[in-house]
Design an enzyme around this catalytic site. Structure first.
Site, short mmCIF file in Angstrom:
data_model
loop_
_atom_site.label_atom_id
_atom_site.label_comp_id
_atom_site.label_asym_id
_atom_site.label_seq_id
_atom_site.Cartn_x
_atom_site.Cartn_y
_atom_site.Cartn_z
N GLY A 37 27.68 45.12 83.98
CA GLY A 37 28.07 45.46 82.62
C GLY A 37 26.98 45.25 81.60
N SER A 38 25.99 44.41 81.93
CA SER A 38 24.83 44.23 81.05
C SER A 38 23.82 45.35 81.28
CB SER A 38 24.17 42.88 81.30
OG SER A 38 25.05 41.82 81.02
N SER A 78 25.84 36.61 80.26
CA SER A 78 25.98 35.17 80.52
C SER A 78 24.67 34.42 80.31
CB SER A 78 26.46 34.94 81.96
OG SER A 78 25.43 35.30 82.88
N ARG A 128 31.39 43.26 81.02
CA ARG A 128 31.52 44.72 80.93
C ARG A 128 32.22 45.15 79.66
NH1 ARG A 128 35.15 42.51 84.30
NH2 ARG A 128 37.33 43.23 84.38
N GLU A 210 36.00 47.62 88.86
CA GLU A 210 36.29 46.27 88.37
C GLU A 210 37.68 46.15 87.77
OE1 GLU A 210 33.08 43.83 86.72
OE2 GLU A 210 31.87 45.65 86.65
N HIS A 226 22.33 70.23 96.26
CA HIS A 226 21.36 70.40 97.35
C HIS A 226 21.74 69.59 98.59
CE1 HIS A 226 18.37 72.65 94.91
NE2 HIS A 226 18.99 72.01 93.92
N LYS A 320 29.40 35.13 93.76
CA LYS A 320 28.48 34.30 92.98
C LYS A 320 28.59 32.84 93.39
CE LYS A 320 28.28 37.23 88.85
NZ LYS A 320 28.60 37.35 87.40
#
Length: 326
Positions: A37-38, A78, A128, A210, A226, A320
């Site tokens: 989201g950043s 963050s 986000r 999300e 293509h 995380k």
């Protein structure tokens, strides 16, 4: 989540009250390091600017040819995103001018230690859903550093009023966002856009991932003509469940828009359905932001359809946690 989506115009407006630094000199390229989201902030600003090389970095390192002739803006809501912190250090080693957009964390600590200009934005949001706070300062850095058309800043300043007027229709129970969310329900959303506006399609996918905890796919035109156009056939049981969306912008090359129409004709019988979304607005910034809000609302309504919490992201949080233990 609905309130957070509706607050994005307020965030854009509020960003004009922040202290925005400018680059000391015109760089060869502007790298924007950020994830999720950043990071999408850099991609969306690139779509608005387009005439100047804005390069998104979604990894631990800058490309090998990045040098002191370039500049970096590191964006992490963050302030603790490990890939962005790594790219920040990489830029320092190469002698690049740096700037930071964050709400705090290690990135702000490093910026203060190193004397790097930092735009400090409000805390307490899902990253986000801080898009206005993350994207607008970056766009203003670009505009006030002379890297874009001088029209970008006034266009952004007027955008909140336009977006608020549009939100009433978009967010209504009879609006186009709920209608499209119903078409996506229990199907595979596939989002196509031109290469320039691929970031909008990527935002749609990320928000569906999300918020609705649902899989989605996106790809750019003309590239998909293509290769991927041939793949929209098998496995038949999966392709038959796909609902395609073509995001259309007046800035697109006429041949791109023609390709969207012809691609629709070719694949329509192979998929569940096809929709075309025409971006609204009087300028590129308004159209990009309108299309983003449209997709955000689609993801919100799809989350309701799947009866999932659009705020919580347990798998990302767990990942995380595991990485922090290594």
């Amino acid at each position: 989540m609905l309130d957070l989506i509706k607050a994005i115009p307020d965030q854009i407006e509020g960003s004009f009250g922040l202290e925005i630094p400018t680059l000391k000199r015109r760089p060869r390229r502007l790298f924007v390091a950020g994830m999720g989201g950043s990071g999408i902030a850099g991609d969306l600003v690139k779509a608005m600017v387009w005439s100047f090389p804005v390069k998104s970095i979604k990894d631990y390192h800058l490309p090998p040819n990045a040098s002191a002739e370039d500049a970096l803006v590191a964006i992490s809501y963050s302030g603790n995103t490990e890939e962005t912190l790594s790219a920040y250090h990489d830029a320092a080693e190469r002698g690049m001018e740096r700037m930071v957009i964050t709400s705090g964390g290690k990135l702000l600590e490093l910026a203060k230690r190193d004397g790097v200009p930092a735009v400090v934005i409000p805390q307490g949001l899902p990253p986000r859903m801080a898009l206005g706070w993350l994207m607008t300062p970056l766009a203003l850095i670009v505009a006030r550093s002379g890297l874009s058309s001088p029209q970008l800043e006034p266009d952004l300043k007027k955008a909140p009023e336009f977006l608020r007027a549009q939100l009433e229709e978009l967010a209504s129970p009879e609006g186009p966002a709920l209608e499209l969310a119903n078409k996506f329900y229990n199907r595979l959303p596939v989002i196509y856009a031109s290469w320039r506006f691929l970031a909008v399609a990527q935002r749609w996918c990320a928000e569906i991932n999300e918020n609705a905890k649902a899989f989605a796919h996106c790809a750019p035109l003309p590239e998909m003509n293509h290769n991927e156009i041939n793949g929209l056939l098998n496995p038949e049981r999966i392709v038959k469940e796909a609902w395609l969306v073509f995001l259309r912008f007046p800035e697109d090359h006429p041949r791109i828009l023609a390709r969207m129409d012809i691609t629709d004709e070719i694949v329509r019988d192979s998929v569940m359905g096809v929709s075309h979304v025409e971006a609204r607005g009087s300028n590129t910034a308004e159209r990009v932001l309108w299309a983003v809000l449209f997709g955000d609302l689609v993801s919100y309504f799809l989350a309701k359809a799947y009866n999932v919490d659009p705020i919580e992201i347990p798998r990302i949080s767990y990942l995380k946690k595991r990485l922090a233990e290594l």
